[in-house]
Scaffold this motif. Structure first.
Motif, PDB file in Angstrom:
ATOM      1  N   GLN A 166      12.909 -16.702  -8.703  1.00  0.00           N
ATOM      2  CA  GLN A 166      14.138 -16.409  -9.597  1.00  0.00           C
ATOM      3  C   GLN A 166      14.024 -14.694  -9.850  1.00  0.00           C
ATOM      4  N   VAL A 167      12.818 -14.380  -9.745  1.00  0.00           N
ATOM      5  CA  VAL A 167      12.765 -13.026 -10.096  1.00  0.00           C
ATOM      6  C   VAL A 167      11.753 -12.384  -9.145  1.00  0.00           C
ATOM      7  N   PHE A 168      11.905 -11.244  -8.696  1.00  0.00           N
ATOM      8  CA  PHE A 168      11.291 -10.273  -7.841  1.00  0.00           C
ATOM      9  C   PHE A 168      10.978  -8.981  -8.219  1.00  0.00           C
ATOM     10  N   THR A 169       9.769  -8.491  -8.264  1.00  0.00           N
ATOM     11  CA  THR A 169       9.339  -7.082  -8.798  1.00  0.00           C
ATOM     12  C   THR A 169       8.437  -6.582  -7.665  1.00  0.00           C
ATOM     13  N   LEU A 170       8.678  -5.219  -7.646  1.00  0.00           N
ATOM     14  CA  LEU A 170       7.898  -4.372  -6.839  1.00  0.00           C
ATOM     15  C   LEU A 170       7.383  -3.185  -7.442  1.00  0.00           C
ATOM     16  N   GLU A 171       6.312  -2.589  -7.055  1.00  0.00           N
ATOM     17  CA  GLU A 171       5.772  -1.352  -7.699  1.00  0.00           C
ATOM     18  C   GLU A 171       5.133  -0.527  -6.626  1.00  0.00           C
ATOM     19  N   ASN A 172       5.636   0.737  -6.635  1.00  0.00           N
ATOM     20  CA  ASN A 172       4.983   1.743  -5.617  1.00  0.00           C
ATOM     21  C   ASN A 172       5.246   3.283  -6.262  1.00  0.00           C
ATOM     22  N   VAL A 173       4.968   3.870  -5.448  1.00  0.00           N
ATOM     23  CA  VAL A 173       5.322   5.547  -5.474  1.00  0.00           C
ATOM     24  C   VAL A 173       6.695   5.843  -5.424  1.00  0.00           C
ATOM     25  N   TYR A 174       7.188   6.572  -6.194  1.00  0.00           N
ATOM     26  CA  TYR A 174       8.787   7.009  -6.246  1.00  0.00           C
ATOM     27  C   TYR A 174       9.146   7.164  -4.587  1.00  0.00           C
ATOM     28  N   ALA A 175       8.462   7.850  -3.952  1.00  0.00           N
ATOM     29  CA  ALA A 175       8.949   8.166  -2.524  1.00  0.00           C
ATOM     30  C   ALA A 175       9.276   7.233  -1.697  1.00  0.00           C
ATOM     31  N   TYR A 176       8.617   5.906  -2.138  1.00  0.00           N
ATOM     32  CA  TYR A 176       8.812   4.793  -1.517  1.00  0.00           C
ATOM     33  C   TYR A 176      10.375   4.323  -1.278  1.00  0.00           C
ATOM     34  N   ARG A 177      11.003   4.607  -2.194  1.00  0.00           N
ATOM     35  CA  ARG A 177      12.473   4.272  -2.442  1.00  0.00           C
ATOM     36  C   ARG A 177      13.281   4.948  -1.294  1.00  0.00           C
ATOM     37  N   THR A 230       4.473   4.469   8.406  1.00  0.00           N
ATOM     38  CA  THR A 230       3.927   4.020   9.981  1.00  0.00           C
ATOM     39  C   THR A 230       4.309   2.486  10.249  1.00  0.00           C
ATOM     40  N   ALA A 231       4.287   2.163  11.589  1.00  0.00           N
ATOM     41  CA  ALA A 231       4.521   0.872  11.860  1.00  0.00           C
ATOM     42  C   ALA A 231       4.044  -0.243  11.011  1.00  0.00           C
ATOM     43  N   LEU A 232       2.798  -0.124  10.512  1.00  0.00           N
ATOM     44  CA  LEU A 232       2.246  -0.980   9.590  1.00  0.00           C
ATOM     45  C   LEU A 232       3.160  -1.278   8.411  1.00  0.00           C
ATOM     46  N   ASP A 233       3.321  -0.096   7.553  1.00  0.00           N
ATOM     47  CA  ASP A 233       4.202   0.140   6.488  1.00  0.00           C
ATOM     48  C   ASP A 233       5.455  -0.872   6.720  1.00  0.00           C
ATOM     49  N   ILE A 234       6.137  -0.650   7.913  1.00  0.00           N
ATOM     50  CA  ILE A 234       7.251  -1.420   8.245  1.00  0.00           C
ATOM     51  C   ILE A 234       7.162  -2.990   8.471  1.00  0.00           C
ATOM     52  N   ALA A 235       6.019  -3.059   9.104  1.00  0.00           N
ATOM     53  CA  ALA A 235       5.483  -4.528   9.420  1.00  0.00           C
ATOM     54  C   ALA A 235       5.197  -5.348   8.012  1.00  0.00           C
ATOM     55  N   LEU A 236       4.654  -4.506   7.144  1.00  0.00           N
ATOM     56  CA  LEU A 236       4.253  -5.253   5.658  1.00  0.00           C
ATOM     57  C   LEU A 236       5.711  -5.508   4.944  1.00  0.00           C
ATOM     58  N   ALA A 237       6.368  -4.671   5.104  1.00  0.00           N
ATOM     59  CA  ALA A 237       7.771  -4.705   4.460  1.00  0.00           C
ATOM     60  C   ALA A 237       8.724  -5.989   4.896  1.00  0.00           C
ATOM     61  N   LYS A 257      -1.117  12.914  -0.331  1.00  0.00           N
ATOM     62  CA  LYS A 257      -1.704  12.844   1.067  1.00  0.00           C
ATOM     63  C   LYS A 257      -0.814  13.953   2.106  1.00  0.00           C
ATOM     64  N   ALA A 258      -1.713  14.670   2.721  1.00  0.00           N
ATOM     65  CA  ALA A 258      -1.021  15.923   3.515  1.00  0.00           C
ATOM     66  C   ALA A 258      -0.357  15.391   4.675  1.00  0.00           C
ATOM     67  N   THR A 259      -0.922  14.283   5.101  1.00  0.00           N
ATOM     68  CA  THR A 259      -0.435  13.850   6.522  1.00  0.00           C
ATOM     69  C   THR A 259       0.473  12.468   6.312  1.00  0.00           C
ATOM     70  N   ARG A 260       1.017  12.441   5.170  1.00  0.00           N
ATOM     71  CA  ARG A 260       1.703  11.167   4.729  1.00  0.00           C
ATOM     72  C   ARG A 260       2.948  10.905   5.747  1.00  0.00           C
ATOM     73  N   GLY A 261       3.311   9.773   6.075  1.00  0.00           N
ATOM     74  CA  GLY A 261       4.472   9.585   6.807  1.00  0.00           C
ATOM     75  C   GLY A 261       4.592   7.976   7.089  1.00  0.00           C
ATOM     76  N   PRO A 278       0.743  -1.091  -0.015  1.00  0.00           N
ATOM     77  CA  PRO A 278      -0.010   0.085  -0.222  1.00  0.00           C
ATOM     78  C   PRO A 278       0.890   1.297   0.043  1.00  0.00           C
ATOM     79  N   CYS A 279       0.461   2.296  -0.634  1.00  0.00           N
ATOM     80  CA  CYS A 279       1.333   3.503  -0.901  1.00  0.00           C
ATOM     81  C   CYS A 279       0.794   4.681  -0.462  1.00  0.00           C
ATOM     82  N   PRO A 280      -0.564   4.750   0.242  1.00  0.00           N
ATOM     83  CA  PRO A 280      -1.149   5.986   0.528  1.00  0.00           C
ATOM     84  C   PRO A 280      -0.051   6.893   1.533  1.00  0.00           C
ATOM     85  N   ASN A 281       0.453   6.210   2.363  1.00  0.00           N
ATOM     86  CA  ASN A 281       1.234   7.010   3.273  1.00  0.00           C
ATOM     87  C   ASN A 281       2.651   7.522   2.886  1.00  0.00           C
ATOM     88  N   PHE A 282       2.917   7.194   1.632  1.00  0.00           N
ATOM     89  CA  PHE A 282       3.981   7.706   0.700  1.00  0.00           C
ATOM     90  C   PHE A 282       3.740   8.684  -0.285  1.00  0.00           C
TER      91      PHE A 282
END
Length: 336
Positions: free
Chosen positions: A106-117, A86-93, A80-84, A72-76
């Motif tokens: 063999q192959v892994f891919t990930l998609e998210n908003v650019y700020a996720y990097r 969260t502990a849930l984001d880290i737990a999911l990662a 979203k004005a209050t983005r940041g 999920p990307c809303p927090n990044f």
């Protein structure tokens, strides 16, 4: 031998569609929301499991050749004005990292908003990939470069177990939103612009609009030329056949987000609705989009059956990885 595919945070299965079209066999998927998973399973054969990924034990999943994750990307998101983070984001990662460590695809891919990097979440996943022995590549891609009629810019990570990551496919010519839905336009529902919307239409668009008897009667013409008719709607010089606007952004203040007929549409948000996307046509119509039109902009095939609930359909479409983009990315990786 057919290669297998698994997805985390599957949603409507945008990546799954792309993987299937690239020749992969869909083995499993994980999705939290039952209503979303129900739509995906009705279209893709029932491989998506409804569960909280935090409760998932990767040891109970079949090993697959390719795993894709779209946390999920809303927090990044910059929207979203209050983005940041969260502990849930880290737990999911951490859970994604666990799937990588246990299943070692063999192959892994990930998609998210650019700020996720820049997040701790990505650092956790990246470390898991490096420990597993993956070579990784992180890119900021525009889906329009892959034939998708939408300028959706996202972070795309591609990782290969113990091997070189190939170059991304070369950029393709962009496809305009009008071309993507041209056959649907005669069936789109009639609409109109409110006065505040007309007042905020960008000046570049104002040169094409000649008000008629009311605020929503338009036509296009060059200086003293007669008004154009439905029989003569092809582009002439710089004259557009149509332009499309996002009326929600206009309501927040400032000019409307508007795109000409030969340009890809802007990024579709998951919180959108068809009525918020209105198109002005050069022969005097204002129409609003349908969920099918929005699905076309995201490159979902017409065979994909959308739910009658517009909010659910827009959420699933807006959160999805564009199937066509993923198909081209993963096909090249698997073939290589």
């Amino acid at each position: 031998m057919t290669k297998t595919f698994g997805s985390l945070f599957s949603g409507f299965g945008g990546a799954d569609i792309g993987a299937k079209n690239a020749g992969l066999e869909l083995a499993w998927g994980v999705e939290l929301e039952p209503a979303i998973a129900e739509v995906a399973n009705a279209n893709l054969g029932g491989h998506v499991q409804v569960m909280d990924i935090l409760d998932a034990d990767p040891h109970r999943f079949d090993r697959v050749d390719v795993i894709h994750a779209s946390p999920p990307c809303p927090n990044f998101s910059v929207a979203k004005a209050t983005r940041g983070e969260t502990a849930l984001d880290i737990a999911l990662a951490r859970k994604v990292a666990e799937f990588i460590a246990v299943l070692r695809p063999q192959v892994f891919t990930l998609e998210n908003v650019y700020a996720y990097r820049l997040s701790k979440s990505w650092a956790i996943i990246e470390e898991a990939l490096h420990i597993a022995g993956d070579w990784t590549n992180l890119a900021h891609v525009n889906s329009a470069d892959f034939g998708v009629p939408q300028t959706r810019r996202r972070m795309i990570v591609r990782a290969v177990l113990g091997g070189w990551v190939p170059y991304l496919p070369p950029a393709e010519p962009w496809i305009g939103w009008y071309q993507a839905i041209e056959d649907l336009i005669p069936t789109l529902p009639e609409s109109k612009f409110a006065k505040w919307q007309l007042d905020r239409i960008p000046e570049t668009m104002q040169t094409f609009i000649v008000p008629g008897g009311n605020a929503n009667s338009f036509d296009v013409r060059y200086q003293d030329e007669p008004a154009r008719t439905v029989e003569s709607v092809n582009r002439v010089g710089n004259m557009p056949r149509a332009f499309l606007v996002n009326t929600r952004e206009g309501h927040q203040g400032g000019n409307l987000t508007a795109v000409m007929d030969d340009e890809p549409i802007y990024t579709l948000p998951a919180t959108s609705s068809p009525a918020r996307h209105k198109a002005w046509l050069s022969y005097g119509r204002v129409v609003k989009m349908t969920t099918r039109a929005l699905a076309r902009f995201q490159s979902f095939p017409d065979t994909y059956e959308l739910p009658d609930n517009n909010a659910l359909a827009c959420k699933g479409i807006g959160n999805a990885v564009p199937p066509l983009m993923y198909q081209k990315i993963i096909r090249q990786m698997v073939e290589t």
